[in-house]
Each structure stands twice: as structure tokens, then as C-alpha cells.
Write an enzyme that holds these catalytic residues in place. Structure first.
Site, mmCIF file in Angstrom:
data_model
loop_
_atom_site.group_PDB
_atom_site.id
_atom_site.type_symbol
_atom_site.label_atom_id
_atom_site.label_comp_id
_atom_site.label_asym_id
_atom_site.label_seq_id
_atom_site.Cartn_x
_atom_site.Cartn_y
_atom_site.Cartn_z
ATOM 1 N N MET A 18 31.050 -35.143 9.939
ATOM 2 C CA MET A 18 32.622 -35.936 9.929
ATOM 3 C C MET A 18 32.540 -36.223 10.780
ATOM 4 S SD MET A 18 35.059 -32.966 8.693
ATOM 5 C CE MET A 18 33.917 -31.254 9.170
ATOM 6 N N CYS A 101 32.092 -43.370 2.536
ATOM 7 C CA CYS A 101 33.387 -43.407 3.204
ATOM 8 C C CYS A 101 34.375 -44.351 2.934
ATOM 9 C CB CYS A 101 32.696 -43.649 4.911
ATOM 10 S SG CYS A 101 34.450 -43.985 5.727
ATOM 11 N N ASP A 205 38.165 -29.841 -0.981
ATOM 12 C CA ASP A 205 38.448 -28.721 -1.186
ATOM 13 C C ASP A 205 38.418 -27.606 -1.029
ATOM 14 O OD1 ASP A 205 40.413 -31.513 -1.360
ATOM 15 O OD2 ASP A 205 40.872 -31.029 -2.869
ATOM 16 N N GLY A 227 34.451 -28.945 5.032
ATOM 17 C CA GLY A 227 34.564 -30.161 5.719
ATOM 18 C C GLY A 227 35.533 -30.138 6.276
ATOM 19 N N ARG A 228 36.975 -30.261 6.376
ATOM 20 C CA ARG A 228 38.494 -30.477 6.951
ATOM 21 C C ARG A 228 38.575 -28.836 7.104
ATOM 22 N NH1 ARG A 228 41.834 -34.136 2.900
ATOM 23 N NH2 ARG A 228 40.140 -32.707 1.659
HETATM 24 C C1 LIG Z 1 37.445 -36.471 9.805
HETATM 25 C C2 LIG Z 1 36.407 -36.814 9.374
HETATM 26 C C3 LIG Z 1 35.746 -37.453 9.185
HETATM 27 C C4 LIG Z 1 35.024 -37.868 8.406
HETATM 28 N N1 LIG Z 1 33.495 -38.072 8.671
HETATM 29 C C5 LIG Z 1 32.638 -38.714 6.914
HETATM 30 C C6 LIG Z 1 31.247 -38.529 7.803
HETATM 31 O O1 LIG Z 1 30.950 -39.517 9.934
HETATM 32 N N2 LIG Z 1 30.139 -39.056 7.197
HETATM 33 C C7 LIG Z 1 30.958 -38.420 5.576
HETATM 34 O O2 LIG Z 1 29.534 -38.631 4.826
HETATM 35 N N3 LIG Z 1 31.716 -37.666 5.201
HETATM 36 C C8 LIG Z 1 33.323 -38.049 6.784
HETATM 37 N N4 LIG Z 1 33.868 -37.425 6.109
HETATM 38 C C9 LIG Z 1 34.449 -36.404 4.840
HETATM 39 C C10 LIG Z 1 33.556 -35.452 4.500
HETATM 40 O O3 LIG Z 1 32.424 -34.848 4.436
HETATM 41 C C11 LIG Z 1 34.129 -35.005 3.148
HETATM 42 O O4 LIG Z 1 33.039 -35.381 2.313
HETATM 43 C C12 LIG Z 1 35.312 -34.651 2.968
HETATM 44 O O5 LIG Z 1 36.263 -34.289 4.284
HETATM 45 C C13 LIG Z 1 36.282 -33.606 2.067
HETATM 46 O O6 LIG Z 1 35.857 -32.405 2.262
HETATM 47 P P1 LIG Z 1 37.066 -30.980 2.420
HETATM 48 O O7 LIG Z 1 37.856 -31.394 1.440
HETATM 49 O O8 LIG Z 1 35.787 -30.139 2.732
HETATM 50 O O9 LIG Z 1 36.834 -31.647 3.148
HETATM 51 C C14 LIG Z 1 35.111 -36.977 7.612
HETATM 52 C C15 LIG Z 1 35.365 -36.359 6.620
HETATM 53 C C16 LIG Z 1 36.952 -36.182 8.241
HETATM 54 C C17 LIG Z 1 38.581 -35.719 7.052
#
Ligand SMILES: Cc1cc2nc3c(=O)[nH]c(=O)nc-3n(C[C@H](O)[C@H](O)[C@H](O)COP(=O)(O)O)c2cc1C
EC number: 1.3.1.-
Length: 332
Positions: A18, A101, A205, A227-228
């Protein structure tokens, strides 16, 4: 489950890459509290090839966080191959390619999820990056560009044929950005495709131990990426791990959690520098769910986000600690 020669054990949990979040201090703590694999934020291939200092700095990794993946994104095969060779010198355990992304400045220029509209180029980049380095190459992507173009089932096979050693699928399309719900059915379909033999890492999620468990059980994925839900709480991996392994371990106390956030600040100041270490850490502190119960926290949160010195940030944290212990004394 294994990627290359790296053994991850049963039901591993991965920290998602992230931007502006997965800095070195955070990654080290997520690792300590149970993340089986951590990733840097994505690194621009173009900026790396041009030796932009702030980008090169993102390649700094520590042995304490291994196994660690460095993630790259870009829009030409030349830049991506060149960048992968530069990244290899930083000795990551894995090089991950970002084809997921969705943000305009990346996808709009054809990089990240933008590649989902140019599958021949996406495959050319992957094939050539795999050939160029001796580190396992993995890919992270989405289901497709939009709901009319859910390409992931076929794409997974094509990527496997390019020689990648694991695939992470975020169960959304590019058009969805971060809205709606992640659709895990297609993630499960890829995992259960008999032609797929590389590990499939499911993402999207997952916020609780129960959801992580369900993702493993219902969709059969080899790893779950979070992630989040990790913002301001690297210990979430311990909570999930304890649940998945049924350890019965006691949860961390609020005091222990604040100690961890203080340590994150220290690591980032030591490993980056005071000013940028603070910039990196204060966002995590402000997002941490542990402060939510503090009455009128909004003002404190603003102060956290404005703090410019280590002393200031530590003073605010100490105040939060006092207020939380007073609250606990009032409502035991
Ligand atoms: C602030 C932020 C920055 C992110 N930066 C990247 C990144 O640099 N590379 C990437 O593959 N995904 C990035 N993502 C996506 C996350 O890796 C992940 O795929 C996405 O948040 C869904 O997962 P989650 O629901 O557990 O958050 C980012 C997401 C967020 C919220």
C-alpha cells in the site's frame, strides 16, 4: 504453501502492498505480529530507471521483515525489465508486478490496472521480467477492467504460462476502484481451475479473523492478503493468526498496542529520518482504531496529523494512553 523456495506454512496471511502505508517500520511490525509476507508500496519503474532518490529509497528492506516482496509498476517492457534488475540488487525475496492499481495517474497512463486493457503488453512485460531476474516473480491484479471484461480466469492461466510463481487477485474490477464489495467467487474459480498450479492469494475486504477463515474455507485460496484493515494496527495479524490456529492466546492490551505504535515511530525515525519517519507514522496513529473510544478524539487526531517532531508525537501518544486508562478505570 510455497512461493519458489519460500515456505509459508498453513493458511498464511499477507500484508498488502500500500502506497504511503507499507513503510519499513510498519512492515517489520506486521511481520512480528504474524504476517507471513509483507510488500513494499509500489515503486515506479520509470522513476527507478531514472534513479529518482525518493523512489530508490523505497527499496530499503530489512532482514527482520523477510520474506519481503518489492512491487514495481510501469508501462513499458524496457522500463520494467530494467527496474526489475535494479530491484533484484536490493535482494527482495520476491518481485511483484502491479497490474491492479486503479488510480488515474497510474491506470490512466496504461500502467497498473491500465494493463488490463492491453493484455498482450501485460504478458510481454511479465514474460520478460521473469526472464530477466533470478528472484521469483509474482503478479497482483484485479478481476478485469470492468464488469464486461472479467478476464481473470483466462489471464491467470496466461500469467502462469509466463512463469510467475504466485498470483494475487483483488476481487474487484478497475472500474469499481475501492467501491462495492470484493467478489471472491471469481477468485475461488481461479483457485479451483485444475490447470492452475501456482499459489493463488485472495484479497479484498478481509477485516476480521472470521472473514479470513471463511476466505480460506470457502474459496480454498493459498493465502489471504489484508490491506486497509491493517491501518494503525499491525497486531491485526496476531488476532487473525490466533483465531486461525486456535491458540487461545490472550489479546494484546491497549497499553501493549500503544507500545507497538511507539515502536513503529522509533523504527521509522531510525531507518528513514526524523522528519519523514514522523510523516510516515503519524497517518497510522491517526487511523488507529484503538483511539476511537476517546471522547472528542477529533482534535487530538488533527494534532497527531500536524505533529512535526518526535517529542510532540510522543507527548500526544502519552496523553492518549492516560485518557484510555482513565476510561478503562471508569468503565472496567
Ligand atoms: C492507501 C492504499 C494504497 C494502496 N497502494 C497499493 C500499492 O502500492 N500496490 C498495490 O498492489 N495495491 C495497492 N493498494 C491496494 C491494496 O493492496 C489492496 O489490494 C486493496 O486495498 C484491497 O484490499 P483490502 O480490502 O484488504 O484493503 C492500495 C490500497 C490503499 C487503500
Amino acid at each position: 504453501m510455497k512461493i519458489g523456495n519460500i515456505e509459508f506454512g498453513n493458511k498464511p496471511l499477507f500484508l498488502a502492498p500500500m502506497e504511503d502505508v507499507t513503510d519499513i517500520g510498519f512492515r517489520m511490525l506486521c511481520k512480528r505480529y504474524g504476517a507471513a509476507m509483507v510488500y513494499t508500496e509500489f515503486v515506479s519503474a520509470e522513476a527507478l530507471v531514472r534513479s529518482i532518490k525518493s523512489t530508490v529509497n523505497k527499496l530499503t528492506i530489512s532482514d527482520e521483515e523477510r520474506p519481503v516482496g518489492i512491487q514495481i509498476y510501469g508501462r513499458t517492457t524496457e522500463d520494467m525489465v530494467e527496474a526489475a534488475k535494479i530491484v533484484e540488487q536490493a535482494k527482495p525475496d520476491v518481485i511483484d508486478i502491479n497490474f491492479g492499481c486503479p488510480v488515474k495517474k497510474v491506470a490512466g497512463k496504461g500502467a497498473g490496472a491500465g494493463m488490463l486493457r492491453n493484455i498482450p503488453l501485460l504478458l510481454d512485460i511479465t514474460r520478460n521480467v521473469v526472464k530477466a531476474v533470478n528472484v521469483p516473480v509474482t503478479v497482483k491484479t484485479r478481476l478485469g477492467w470492468d464488469s464486461d471484461n472479467l478476464v481473470i480466469t483466462e489471464l491467470a492461466e496466461q500469467l502462469q504460462d509466463c512463469g510467475i510463481q504466485a498470483l494475487t487477485i483483488h476481487g474487484r474490477t478497475r472500474s469499481q476502484m475501492y467501491t462495492g464489495e470484493a467478489d471472491w467467487r471469481l477468485v475461488g474459480e481461479v483457485k479451483n481451475n485444475p490447470r492452475i498450479h501456482i499459489p493463488i492469494i485472495g484479497n479484498g475486504d478481509i477485516t476480521t479473523p472470521e472473514e479470513a477463515q471463511l476466505a480460506f474455507e470457502r474459496y480454498g485460496v493459498d493465502a489471504v492478503m489484508v490491506g486497509r484493515a491493517t491501518f494503525g494496527r499491525p497486531w491485526i495479524f496476531k488476532e487473525m493468526r490466533d483465531y486461525l490456529d486456535n491458540t487461545g492466546a490472550a489479546p494484546l492490551t491497549v497499553d501493549e498496542k500503544i507500545d507497538i505504535l511507539e515502536e513503529q515511530l522509533r523504527i521509522n525515525i531510525d531507518r528513514i529520518d526524523e522528519y519523514r519517519g514522523i510523516l510516515h507514522t503519524r497517518r497510522h496513529l491517526a487511523a488507529s482504531p484503538i483511539f476511537k473510544g476517546i471522547p472528542d478524539f477529533k482534535q487530538t487526531r488533527i494534532a497527531m496529523l500536524r505533529a512535526n517532531t518526535e517529542e510532540e508525537l510522543r507527548r500526544i501518544l502519552a496523553e492518549c494512553r492516560d485518557r484510555l486508562s482513565q476510561l478503562a478505570a471508569c468503565h472496567p
